[in-house]
Scaffold this motif. Structure first.
Motif, short mmCIF file in Angstrom:
data_model
loop_
_atom_site.label_atom_id
_atom_site.label_comp_id
_atom_site.label_asym_id
_atom_site.label_seq_id
_atom_site.Cartn_x
_atom_site.Cartn_y
_atom_site.Cartn_z
N ILE A 283 0.86 -1.09 -0.41
CA ILE A 283 0.17 0.18 -0.03
C ILE A 283 0.75 1.69 -0.26
N TYR A 284 0.48 2.28 -1.08
CA TYR A 284 0.92 3.47 -1.22
C TYR A 284 1.80 3.84 -0.09
N ASN A 285 0.76 3.80 0.96
CA ASN A 285 0.74 4.84 2.35
C ASN A 285 2.21 4.55 3.17
N GLU A 286 1.98 3.12 3.18
CA GLU A 286 2.99 2.23 3.45
C GLU A 286 4.30 2.82 3.98
N TYR A 287 4.50 2.82 2.29
CA TYR A 287 5.56 2.61 1.62
C TYR A 287 6.17 4.68 2.34
N LEU A 288 5.66 5.49 2.43
CA LEU A 288 5.31 7.09 2.27
C LEU A 288 5.83 7.41 4.15
N GLN A 289 4.99 6.36 5.06
CA GLN A 289 5.51 6.42 5.91
C GLN A 289 6.66 6.67 6.66
N LEU A 290 7.21 4.88 5.68
CA LEU A 290 8.77 4.55 5.65
C LEU A 290 10.01 5.70 5.55
N ARG A 291 9.31 6.20 4.34
CA ARG A 291 10.03 7.60 3.81
C ARG A 291 10.36 8.85 5.08
N ILE A 306 15.09 2.83 4.68
CA ILE A 306 14.05 2.33 3.90
C ILE A 306 14.31 2.95 2.29
N HIS A 307 14.77 2.30 1.34
CA HIS A 307 14.47 2.95 0.03
C HIS A 307 13.66 1.83 -0.54
N ILE A 308 13.43 1.44 -1.92
CA ILE A 308 11.69 0.53 -2.80
C ILE A 308 12.52 -0.73 -2.77
N THR A 309 14.06 -0.62 -1.99
CA THR A 309 14.63 -2.02 -2.50
C THR A 309 13.77 -2.59 -1.38
N HIS A 310 13.23 -2.27 -0.49
CA HIS A 310 12.94 -3.19 0.91
C HIS A 310 11.53 -4.15 0.39
N TYR A 311 10.81 -3.28 -0.71
CA TYR A 311 10.10 -4.90 -1.30
C TYR A 311 10.61 -5.14 -2.77
N ALA A 312 11.96 -5.16 -3.13
CA ALA A 312 12.49 -5.97 -3.66
C ALA A 312 12.84 -7.64 -3.79
N ILE A 313 12.23 -7.41 -4.36
CA ILE A 313 12.38 -9.95 -4.71
C ILE A 313 13.48 -10.61 -4.89
#
Length: 315
Positions: A283-291, A306-313
């Motif tokens: 969920i986008y807001n989840e990423y916003l909160q981490l940033r 935290i970068h977008i790599t946090h969600y990398a597989i």
């Protein structure tokens, strides 16, 4: 040696009917730039040049006001980001200060009373940026080969967009980064630089300066587009380098995404072509909160940011 020429694209064909050949050539250049750099520049972009000039002058006037006057426009409560005037805290020296606003009419906005007309100019700038954002989003939609209007329908809520007028203080003897290297977390970012410049993008391990050119606007693809495209388009790593003895002024417009949106690699770039997803959904807001936590409670170790790599597989 990385090519230092970030391409500049004339957007005027997209504001009129006809000249399909010019549009096709422009889309080819933009698509290549987004896959190689994540950055390009645009001219004839729809934002009036005299408005850009007035906005920059009024912004400079505002940031030259005494601190007590600027602090009258301090952030109000309830906004997802601190709307109004804020100053970046730094233990060694001031790095930058900014004035943040949401769409005109938003209850979150905290506008300065001085200089005169600044509020009206900011609102006008915001409206023009929004129109340009929609055009560039449409171009990216075609560059990615998505169904017509796919991104526009996916990202139809413009109430999450925001704009910042920024002032970077001159470099010190020990520190010159105005903004350390990072990637933007939104969809598309638009930047207007003053004559001082300082914006740089990293490609193949090298930092490429993007010199300011009057009338142009810098565009960079951000994390949401990188994830949706399964990394076909890059969210470019960039930074701002400050100069000694002189401050820098700029505007940045963040074409954003509604907070409750689900973000994951689109099937057009995964199962439909037999490619595994490079990111898990979120969920986008989840990423916003981490940033935001990165900024409010900076990790003691840089590798913990935290970068977008946090969600990398892992591949």
């Amino acid at each position: 040696m990385a090519n230092s020429a970030i391409p500049t694209i004339d957007l005027s064909p997209f504001f009129i009917d006809g000249d399909e050949e010019a549009k096709t050539k422009a889309k080819q250049v933009i698509g290549k730039a987004c896959s190689e750099y994540g950055f390009f520049q645009i001219e004839n972009h729809g934002v009036p040049l005299d408005l850009m000039s007035r906005a920059m002058k009024l912004s400079r006037t505002f940031f030259e006001l005494p601190s007590e006057e600027k602090l009258k426009s301090s952030p109000g409560p309830g906004a997802p980001l601190p709307a109004g005037y804020s100053k970046q805290p730094d233990q060694s020296a001031d790095k930058n200060e900014y004035l943040l606003m949401f769409p005109p009419g938003s209850s979150f906005n905290v506008f300065p009373n001085s200089p005169p007309q600044f509020k009206e100019v900011l609102e006008e700038m915001f409206s023009y940026f929004t129109k340009t954002g929609k055009i560039v989003e449409s171009i990216l939609n075609e560059c990615l080969g998505l169904p017509p209007n796919f991104l526009q329908e996916y990202n139809h809520d413009r109430s999450w967009d925001f704009m910042a007028a920024m002032h970077y203080f001159p470099a010190t003897e020990t520190e010159n980064n105005g903004i350390s290297e990072h990637e933007d977390g939104n969809c598309i970012t638009f930047v207007i630089q003053d004559e001082v410049g300082g914006l740089e993008v990293r490609k193949d391990g090298e930092w490429i300066p993007i010199p300011p050119t009057q009338g142009t606007m810098v565009v960079n693809v951000s994390d949401v587009i990188q994830v949706l495209s399964n990394k076909k388009f890059k969210s470019a790593t960039h930074r701002v380098v400050r100069r000694k003895g002189i401050g820098r002024y700029s505007f940045a417009f963040f074409y954003n995404l509604e907070g409750d949106k689900w973000v994951e690699p689109l099937p057009h770039f995964t199962k439909e072509i037999g490619e595994p997803p490079k990111y898990r959904g979120f969920i986008y807001n989840e990423y916003l909160q981490l940033r935001m936590k990165n900024k409010s409670h900076p990790p003691s170790n840089p590798e913990d940011v935290i970068h977008i790599t946090h969600y990398a597989i892992p591949s």
